[in-house]
Every structure is written in C-alpha cells, then in structure tokens.
Design a protein around this motif. Structure first.
Motif: not given
Length: 218
Positions: A158-164, A191-192
């Motif tokens: 679910a986190m794959d490909g998303k940034n902070l 970094n965000p």
C-alpha cells in the motif's frame, strides 16, 4: 571506539554471543568464567581466556580487569554473583560496567551497586518477537524509554510509489520516519518528497501507542 578493549564475565549463551561479536569486529576481548570447561569451549572467540572467580577481587586484579575499557557482567542464573561482581568492579574503578539483568528488580540493584548500563536480553528479545508476531512487517523493535521506542518496519504494498508527504505518517500516526533503507542505500533524514517502495525499511520513532497504530496500518 577503535582500539577499545572488552572483558566479558560469564560464558553462558549471552556472554559468549557478545564476546564473539566483539572479537569478530576486531576488538581485544578477554573472556572470564569460573568453569574451566566453558573457558576451553570459548577459547577461540577471544584474545584472552581466563578461568577465575569473578567474586574474588584479588583474582580480578591479577587478570588486570581495570585495564579494560568496558567490562560486561554476563553472569546468568547466579544473581548474587552478578551483583557482587558488579560491586567489586565498581570499587576497583572499572571505567564502564555493562551488566545483564534477569528482571527489573535485579536491574535496579545492579544500577545501585555501580552498573553504568543494564541490559535485559530475554525481555528485549521477547518484546521484539511479540511485535513481529503481531505485525510481520516489524523487523526490529528497540525500547528507548518506558513509553518510547524505535521500530524497523518494512514498507507494505500500500505504500509502494508514495512519498512521505503523501503517506503523512506524522499527522496520521504521530511517529517520525528517521531514515529509509532501500537495498544497500541508507537515506538518513529523508525529505517529504522521497518515494517509498515496497520492501523498503522505514526506521521510525515515537510513542509506543502510536507505533502500534502505525505497525497495524503498515
């Protein structure tokens, strides 16, 4: 840390593991146990191996225990010997004493008689295993204080490909991502805008309750 020397007292599983790890790192390590058979079993994981009674102050003086930068008291079931050894080392002026405790009460006494640091191997390992059982994505868990910890959490699909910034873990869970490990790359203070990929390792810090929520969601 380079050039530091270590003495490990007590060649049970914990003591032997600590001694071997330090020796493999290239440090000068002396192991000490009153049991001759244990000393012979571990003679190859130390620079020096000595049979001696750690509750005998004269014996400790003769092996030059004060010359070591750090002394680890890894005595197992004999709590009385653990406490007495720590007291003797303190009175002898050993620079740094790290002692293994069986339980909280034992740890309190070790601090009172002079230990600079007390470790709880069984408790800490139990905590790590429990967190891994509850959330398989949790790879490691280290308690910093009674209510705050650091956890290594594997990024989920679910986190794959998303940034902070998109994940917004600080606002959603109250935890901070201190670093991201991706393969052999280690990103300190990310970094965000940094993108997360499935399988990346997030090193997060926060209150235990917040970390629990994050672990469950991840």
């Amino acid at each position: 840390m380079a050039g530091q020397s270590y003495a490990v007292i007590g060649m049970g599983r914990f003591g032997a593991s600590v001694a071997q790890a330090l020796y493999n790192m290239g440090y000068d390590v002396m192991v000490l146990d009153e049991n001759e058979e244990r000393i012979q079993d571990h003679i190859n994981i130390a620079t020096h191996a000595v049979q001696a009674d750690s509750t005998d102050e004269q014996a400790l003086r003769e092996v030059g225990i004060r010359n070591f930068d750090v002394v680890v008291v890894a005595i197992g079931a004999d709590i009385q010997a653990s406490i007495l050894t720590t007291l003797i080392l303190k009175e002898m002026g050993v620079k740094m004493i790290v002692a293994k405790a069986q339980n909280e009460r034992h740890g309190q006494v070790l601090y009172k008689v002079g230990a600079d640091r007390v470790v709880f191997p069984e408790r800490d390992m139990g905590l790590r295993v429990a967190h891994n059982l509850v959330s398989p994505n949790v790879l490691d868990f280290v308690e910093l204080a009674e209510e705050y910890s650091i956890a290594e959490v594997a990024a989920s699909e679910a986190m794959d490909g998303k940034n902070l910034m998109e994940l917004d873990v600080r606002a959603r869970f109250g935890v901070n991502v201190m670093a991201i490990k991706s393969g052999n790359s280690f990103n300190i203070a990310p970094n965000p805008s940094d993108t997360i990929h499935e399988g990346d390792i997030l090193i997060v810090i926060g209150h235990n309750d917040d970390l629990k929520k994050f672990e469950e969601e991840s």
